[in-house]
Scaffold this active site. Structure first.
Site, PDB file in Angstrom:
ATOM      1  N   ARG A  50      89.014  -8.095  61.628  1.00 29.17           N
ATOM      2  CA  ARG A  50      89.264  -9.289  60.808  1.00 29.17           C
ATOM      3  C   ARG A  50      88.435 -10.474  61.278  1.00 29.17           C
ATOM      4  O   ARG A  50      88.080 -11.355  60.489  1.00 29.17           O
ATOM      5  CB  ARG A  50      90.760  -9.613  60.827  1.00 29.17           C
ATOM      6  CG  ARG A  50      91.584  -8.588  59.997  1.00 29.17           C
ATOM      7  CD  ARG A  50      93.018  -8.555  60.457  1.00 29.17           C
ATOM      8  NE  ARG A  50      93.903  -7.756  59.595  1.00 29.17           N
ATOM      9  CZ  ARG A  50      94.055  -6.426  59.658  1.00 29.17           C
ATOM     10  NH1 ARG A  50      93.349  -5.713  60.523  1.00 29.17           N
ATOM     11  NH2 ARG A  50      94.907  -5.804  58.866  1.00 29.17           N
ATOM     12  N   ASP A  59     100.824   3.311  64.900  1.00 27.96           N
ATOM     13  CA  ASP A  59      99.681   3.940  65.577  1.00 27.96           C
ATOM     14  C   ASP A  59     100.053   4.504  66.945  1.00 27.96           C
ATOM     15  O   ASP A  59      99.236   5.173  67.589  1.00 27.96           O
ATOM     16  CB  ASP A  59      98.551   2.920  65.761  1.00 27.96           C
ATOM     17  CG  ASP A  59      97.906   2.544  64.428  1.00 27.96           C
ATOM     18  OD1 ASP A  59      98.050   3.310  63.464  1.00 27.96           O
ATOM     19  OD2 ASP A  59      97.260   1.483  64.371  1.00 27.96           O
TER      20      ASP A  59
HETATM   21  C1  S3P Z   1      95.704  -1.304  60.390  1.00 25.40           C
HETATM   22  C2  S3P Z   1      96.837  -0.957  59.710  1.00 25.40           C
HETATM   23  C3  S3P Z   1      97.530   0.328  59.890  1.00 25.40           C
HETATM   24  C4  S3P Z   1      97.071   1.048  61.152  1.00 25.40           C
HETATM   25  C5  S3P Z   1      95.587   1.011  61.325  1.00 25.40           C
HETATM   26  C6  S3P Z   1      95.089  -0.419  61.390  1.00 25.40           C
HETATM   27  C7  S3P Z   1      95.086  -2.614  60.126  1.00 25.40           C
HETATM   28  O1  S3P Z   1      97.268   1.159  58.790  1.00 25.40           O
HETATM   29  O2  S3P Z   1      97.523   2.385  61.138  1.00 25.40           O
HETATM   30  O3  S3P Z   1      95.215   1.677  62.515  1.00 25.40           O
HETATM   31  O4  S3P Z   1      94.233  -3.068  60.920  1.00 25.40           O
HETATM   32  O5  S3P Z   1      95.453  -3.243  59.110  1.00 25.40           O
HETATM   33  P1  S3P Z   1      98.163   1.092  57.446  1.00 25.40           P
HETATM   34  O6  S3P Z   1      98.180  -0.305  57.030  1.00 25.40           O
HETATM   35  O7  S3P Z   1      97.469   1.998  56.480  1.00 25.40           O
HETATM   36  O8  S3P Z   1      99.499   1.613  57.844  1.00 25.40           O
END
Ligand code: S3P
Length: 434
Positions: free
Chosen positions: A26, A316
């Site tokens: 981000r 995660d």
């Molecule tokens: C993330 C959101 C999660 C996570 C991924 C990183 C992010 O996924 O599993 O490793 O940076 O927004 P989801 O939003 O699909 O659950």
């Protein structure tokens, strides 16, 4: 690349794991569309965040670094991105593909987003569908998979969207598209997910409205002003060492400068519920994100029913938590975690297969798993190119009675490039074979 682990050992000392992956992605994205130069420190120099960085370079953004975690992004403003010359390669990174799809849908140029073998199997209709409702023209391939072909026409309109699943990636995708969409874009989530996008937009001076604890909204017409970002250490990477200390007798390990955003601390809550001796101290705030040091000392763990509310907060961390469950006394039950089946691998099945190899009773269910703690043996583990599977079975060796060999570990570099070095320093008996 393979990991070879000798059984036994404990983990000791103090360490800082690399920067948070979600925040690193981000920081580049928002820095690129801000006005002025954004200075980032603690940036994760892992392949996933570098995929995002390279995509913005391909869209004409000048980015200096990364050098020792320092990056300078020369923002081009909301409307300064340029059409890329070829497809944007997101590598293994779902976050890059899903967040960028929203951002690119708002541009007046077209782009194709491609990924590696694992990413090419992951569901993308979850972003394409709401973006189409906003007026975007997006094609996915058979089964809603990548490549994504986005025909930016610069004319999105704001919508309200009720997320069908708890996904920070879909929420963030829509908020980024919302920066370009006429009127207001709002998203309601079924359970709280990581809120780094909302926090960071605020840090760049962009108004984000939170309504209650489930809805977030942005309006177009604002601007982002460059800022400084200090990326905390990634709690998802720290997890492997938290679990290592929790399962290996004699361990006493401190992890410093770890991000403890409330939407990310499921692993701390779950380990504590299992009986872990875990202390969070030195709490402070760094650039809008809470940070702390975490000390974990070995204590016997017991199995639990994982509370539903913790699932999105630890999404995660489950591969590593399954190793904790395998070392705990009694049964651990996880439900409501069907999202684990569509991560970098099907993490329920792949973890169950690996645990079986080590002699642990694990019963996958459609939306979770039941694991009965026991004695871990050794064997050959298939990581299915999934970084978190590979690192989870590496720490399992601390409690194994025979060597563990883990295949296809190259993707550990997507999130945790110096894992082997830190693991060795902490006390794991790990070697790399190519
Ligand atoms: C993330 C959101 C999660 C996570 C991924 C990183 C992010 O996924 O599993 O490793 O940076 O927004 P989801 O939003 O699909 O659950």
């Amino acid at each position: 690349m393979e990991f070879l682990l000798q059984p036994g050992g404990s983990v000791q000392g103090t360490m800082r794991v690399p920067g948070d992956k979600s925040i690193s992605h981000r920081s580049i994205m928002l820095g690129a569309i801000a006005e002025g130069v954004t200075e980032i420190s603690g940036f994760l120099e892992g392949e996933d965040a570098l995929s995002t960085l390279n995509a913005f370079r391909a869209m004409g953004v000048v980015i200096d670094g990364p050098r020792d975690g320092n990056v300078r992004v020369h923002g081009v403003g909301l409307h300064g991105l340029k059409a890329p010359q070829g497809p944007l390669d997101m590598g293994n990174s779902g976050t890059s593909m899903r967040l960028l799809s929203g951002l690119i849908a708002g541009q007046s140029f077209s782009a194709t987003l491609i990924g590696d073998e694992s990413l090419s199997k992951r569901p993308m209709e979850r972003v394409a569908k709401p973006l189409r409702l906003m007026g975007a023209v997006i094609e996915t391939q058979e089964g809603g998979r990548p490549p994504l072909v986005i025909k930016g026409r610069g004319q999105l309109k704001g919508i309200h969207y009720d997320l069908p699943m708890a996904s920070a990636q879909v929420k963030s995708c829509l908020l980024l598209a919302g920066l370009y969409a006429e009127g207001e874009t709002s998203v309601t989530e079924p359970a709280p997910t990581r809120d780094h996008t909302e926090r960071m937009l605020g840090g760049f001076g962009y108004a984000v409205e939170r309504r209650g604890n489930a809805t977030v909204a942005v309006k177009n017409g604002g601007k982002l002003s460059a800022t400084k970002i200090d990326v905390p250490a990634d709690i998802s990477s720290a997890t492997f060492f938290m679990v290592a200390a929790a399962i290996a007798p004699g361990s006493d390990l401190t992890l410093t400068h770890v991000g403890i955003n409330p939407t990310r601390i499921g692993v701390i809550n779950i380990l504590k519920l299992m009986g872990s001796d875990l202390t969070v101290f030195n709490e402070r705030e760094v650039g809008g994100e809470p940070v702390a040091d975490i000390r974990v000392r070995y204590a016997p763990l017991h199995g639990i029913e994982i509370p539903d509310a913790q699932v999105p907060l630890a999404i995660d961390e489950f591969p590593a938590l399954f190793i904790a469950a395998a070392c705990a006394e009694g049964k651990t039950v996880l439900r409501g975690a069907e999202e684990l089946r569509v991560k970098e691998s099907d993490r329920i099945q792949v973890m169950a297969d690996g645990l079986h190899t080590l002699g642990i009773e694990a019963r996958p269910t459609p939306d979770g798993i039941e694991i009965v703690g026991g004695k871990l043996g050794g064997g050959v583990i298939q990581s299915h190119h999934d970084h978190r599977i590979a690192m989870s079975f590496a720490i399992a060796a601390l409690r194994a009675s025979a060597p563990i060999r883990i295949e296809k570990c190259d993707n550990v570099a997507t999130s945790f490039p110096n894992f082997v070095e830190l693991a060795k320093n902490a006390g794991l008996y790990i070697e790399v074979a190519r």
